[in-house]
Every structure is written in C-alpha cells, then in structure tokens.
Design an enzyme around this catalytic site. Sequence first.
Site, PDB file in Angstrom:
ATOM      1  N   TYR A 117      -3.231   0.634   8.881  1.00 49.76           N
ATOM      2  CA  TYR A 117      -1.922   0.059   9.140  1.00 49.76           C
ATOM      3  C   TYR A 117      -0.862   1.141   9.144  1.00 49.76           C
ATOM      4  CZ  TYR A 117       0.787   0.293   4.806  1.00 49.76           C
ATOM      5  OH  TYR A 117       1.549   0.723   3.754  1.00 49.76           O
ATOM      6  N   TYR A 157      -4.533   8.768   4.105  1.00 46.83           N
ATOM      7  CA  TYR A 157      -3.120   8.485   3.903  1.00 46.83           C
ATOM      8  C   TYR A 157      -2.268   9.501   4.673  1.00 46.83           C
ATOM      9  CZ  TYR A 157       1.144   7.031   1.523  1.00 46.83           C
ATOM     10  OH  TYR A 157       2.402   6.550   1.251  1.00 46.83           O
ATOM     11  N   PHE A 198       7.818   4.891   5.734  1.00 44.15           N
ATOM     12  CA  PHE A 198       6.852   5.353   6.745  1.00 44.15           C
ATOM     13  C   PHE A 198       5.557   5.622   6.016  1.00 44.15           C
ATOM     14  CE2 PHE A 198       4.162   8.517   8.571  1.00 44.15           C
ATOM     15  CZ  PHE A 198       4.259   8.399   9.938  1.00 44.15           C
ATOM     16  N   GLU A 199       4.487   4.963   6.423  1.00 38.73           N
ATOM     17  CA  GLU A 199       3.187   5.407   5.963  1.00 38.73           C
ATOM     18  C   GLU A 199       2.129   4.841   6.888  1.00 38.73           C
ATOM     19  OE1 GLU A 199       2.424   4.263   1.855  1.00 38.73           O
ATOM     20  OE2 GLU A 199       2.218   2.175   2.365  1.00 38.73           O
ATOM     21  N   ILE A 200       1.087   5.636   7.092  1.00 37.02           N
ATOM     22  CA  ILE A 200      -0.062   5.186   7.871  1.00 37.02           C
ATOM     23  C   ILE A 200      -1.251   5.371   6.943  1.00 37.02           C
ATOM     24  CG2 ILE A 200      -1.366   5.398  10.011  1.00 37.02           C
ATOM     25  CD1 ILE A 200       0.938   6.974  11.211  1.00 37.02           C
TER      26      ILE A 200
END
Length: 384
Positions: A183, A211, A268-270
């Site tokens: 995500y 991450y 913001f993070e994926i």
Amino acid sequence: MISFRSPLVRFLLLAIVLVGLYGLVHVNYDAASDFISSGRKRLEPYRRPVSYQPGEPKPVKACFAVLARNRDWRSLRESMKQMEDRFNHRFNYPYVFLNDEPFSEEFKNMTQSMTKAEVLYGQIPKEHWSYPQWIDQNKARERRKAMQDDGVMYGGNESYRHMCRFESGLFFKHPLMQQFDFYWRLEPGIQYLCDINYDPFLYMKERKIKYGWTIGIFELMNTVPTLWDSVKKFMKTNPELIPEHNSLWWVSRDNGTTYNGCHFWSNFEIADLSFYRGEAYSKFFDFLDREGGFFYERWGDAPVHSIAAAMFLQKEEVHWFNDIGYLHPGWQHCPSGDAWLKNRCTCDPKDTDKTITNAGWGKCSHEWELLPDTPAQFRKAIVE
Ligand SMILES: Nc1nc2c(ncn2[C@@H]2O[C@H](COP(=O)(O)OP(=O)(O)OP(=O)(O)O)[C@@H](O)[C@H]2O)c(=O)[nH]1
Ligand SMILES: *[C@@H]1O[C@H](CO)[C@@H](O)[C@H](O)[C@H]1NC(C)=O
Ligand SMILES: *[C@@H]1O[C@H](CO)[C@@H](O)[C@H](O)[C@H]1NC(C)=O
Ligand SMILES: *[C@@H]1O[C@H](CO)[C@@H](O)[C@H](O)[C@H]1NC(C)=O
Ligand SMILES: [Mg+2]
C-alpha cells in the site's frame, strides 16, 4: 560484389534485423530503473512495461490507502490530481478510501471523478475506532486536558488519537485491504513535486524492500514521553523477534537508553503489508495498545511504524525514495541533482523554510544514509 547467397552476408542481415527488433521492444520499457538504482548495488536491468490499464492485473497487488472524512474531499482532489498527473495516470493502481463514518455520495462523486483507476469505499468497523475495554476513559480525558494545557500539538484532540491508533495497527485489517500486498498512503492536501516514471511497488517487490519513505524527521517528544520505555519492555520480553542486523541505531544513539525522536513521516509511506501482518509487528502493536499510550499520551503512527521498522527490518529492507519530491504542509523533500531536472521537479531544493535539509529537523534523513551497523553492545543492552 555482395552476394545474398553468401552465408556470411545472410548472417549479417539476420543479425541486423534481430538487433533492430530488440531495440524496438526495449523502447517500450522504462529506463528509470537504471537511473534510480545508481548509487546502490547495480541490479540487472529489469524490463518493465511503462503503463498498466485500469482493472488490468498489476505486477504487484497494491493500492493507495486513503483515510478521510467526508469534508476532506476538496483537499483530497488536490492530492489525487497530483498523484494522477505525476504517477498514476500511467499505472492506474486502485484507491481504497476508508472512513469511520459512511462516505457521502458527494465524497464518492468528487473522488472517483479524479481517476480512471478503480475506487473502493469502506467504513471502518466500530471496534477499530473506539476505546478498547482496558482503557480508562476518564483517565484518557484528564490526560487530554493536561496535554492541551501543556500546549502539546493535537494534545486535546480525541479523534486524532483514534486516527493514530487505526493507522498504527488496524488499517491493514480492513476487509477491503485483504486483497492487497502493498500500500501507498495518500493524505489530503499533499503535493507530489516531481514525476514518478517507474513503479515504486515493483521496485520494492523486486528488491524485497518492506518499507519506503521520503521524509525522515524528529518527533515532538511531548507526544511520546513513555513510548520508548514500552519499546524497551517489549524488546526485553521478545528478543527473538529482533534480528541481529537491525536499524535500531537510527532511533537510539545511546545503545538503547533513549529514543532520539527520528521517524519516517508516515503521511507518505509505501509498505509491504506482510510486514504489518506478520508475527513481530502484530505482537508489537498489541503490546503497545495494551500499554495505553495511544490514549493516555498521543503516540503517532509515524514513530510506531518507524521504531518497528528499525527494530524488525534490516537496513536493506528499508528504502529512502530520495528521488520522489513530496510536500505535506510543514515540510517537503525536494530531490536535487540529475533527478530534479529529469523528473521535472517544481520545488526549490534551496527553499529551506520547507525543504528538509541535512541539519535541524531534517537531520534524521541524512543520518539514515550514514547509518552504521547497530553496535553489538546495543543488542546486549536491550535484550539482557
Ligand atoms: N475518517 C477520518 N479520518 C481522519 C480523522 N482524522 C484524521 N483523519 C485522516 O487521517 C489522516 C491524517 O490526518 P491529518 O489531519 O492529515 O493529520 P496530520 O497529517 O498529522 O496533521 P495535518 O495534516 O498537519 O493537519 C488524513 O488522511 C485525514 O483525512 C477522522 O476523525 N476521521
Ligand atoms: C454526482 O455526480 C452526478 C453527475 O456527475 C450528478 O448528477 C449528481 O448530482 C452528483 N451527486 C452528488 C451527491 O453530488
Ligand atoms: C483534531 O485533529 C484533526 C486533524 O486530524 C483536525 O482536523 C480537527 O479539527 C481536530 N479537532 C479538534 C477538536 O481540535
Ligand atoms: C555503546 O556501546 C559501545 C560498546 O560498548 C560503546 O563503545 C559506546 O560508547 C556506547 N555508546 C553510547 C552512546 O553509550
Ligand atoms: Mg496530514
């Protein structure tokens, strides 16, 4: 005179045709991968298509996860406009919107009209946005009052705490999220400042990165006064969950005595959802939830995710998307050098009012680059 019957000439012609075909096929693939991997260990060039259609199966089962209130639709349209223009008009990853209340028709209208990708809307189950039975709600109310009087940011805000707890340990349990492996978090009112010409999900999956982040920053320590004490308790009772090669040095520079406040700014993070769904993170979140700091203090999902990443992941499993220009009101990360020009960035890397630099609040980003191995002494100190 050249004879086309000569085996040598036939061979040369065939070779020319094959080279031509190879070139044609490869024009359709993205060269950005080579560019972004420079500086890291160079990987085999990977052939990736430059676009995916809406509804088409993607190489990674991934989505944008958006937590929002109905009244957020206008600032979400700004965020989606940026995401679509800079990235997703080519990749068409779906959006998952989650809300503690039912989404209004207006919200759905105003968000789905910003993309041709699939959009999904879900309501958060009550038990994921309310007090666990072990929380003393009177104590929580008093603590909010005290933190507000002390001028702690969002110190008196009740919904903010449910939001932080949900983003810390619950969003990935929503039924709509079960079909996804990765995500990318999207918030209202943010900006993407450069083109993103490759697929960050695929970039991560290929390299087993769990991450990804773009801004590392210091926490307001009055929001997490006892978080590190709880983390230390957890480490002592679960040493087997902490690998030898972790990144704990990034969050504690004194062999585990104190938290230095460094965290990835999680707006913001994926991330690879298997990280959150795995045994280590699940135990960690459940432990913190019992400790009560989401309500008695104001623990943010950013320090919780970040300490977990530092504790459970190896440095190679965490990636700084240094080439992604990003602004959330307050701070921006602006790439410099070749990436700035190539990716059509519109930010000013020298605008130090907003841009994270190597000093002050942005020191954490810089320190990540220079991060040495966590000293063996650190491990001994925390688990013994
Ligand atoms: N459904 C719902 N979403 C919320 C609520 N509070 C915050 N959010 C969402 O949670 C995310 C984080 O909230 P923000 O208000 O952006 O918090 P922040 O980023 O720490 O602070 P600012 O952006 O500086 O205000 C955003 O995506 C919000 O839309 C809430 O009460 N209900
Ligand atoms: C949603 O959009 C349609 C057409 O775009 C419009 O007819 C309808 O009134 C809208 N509904 C709301 C609740 O905004
Ligand atoms: C609580 O925090 C949110 C930000 O997440 C903000 O929009 C809201 O206005 C705050 N509520 C109060 C009562 O301060
Ligand atoms: C951490 O431990 C190492 C090894 O014992 C020691 O050399 C170092 O000084 C310690 N650092 C701090 C800040 O305590
Ligand atoms: Mg925000």
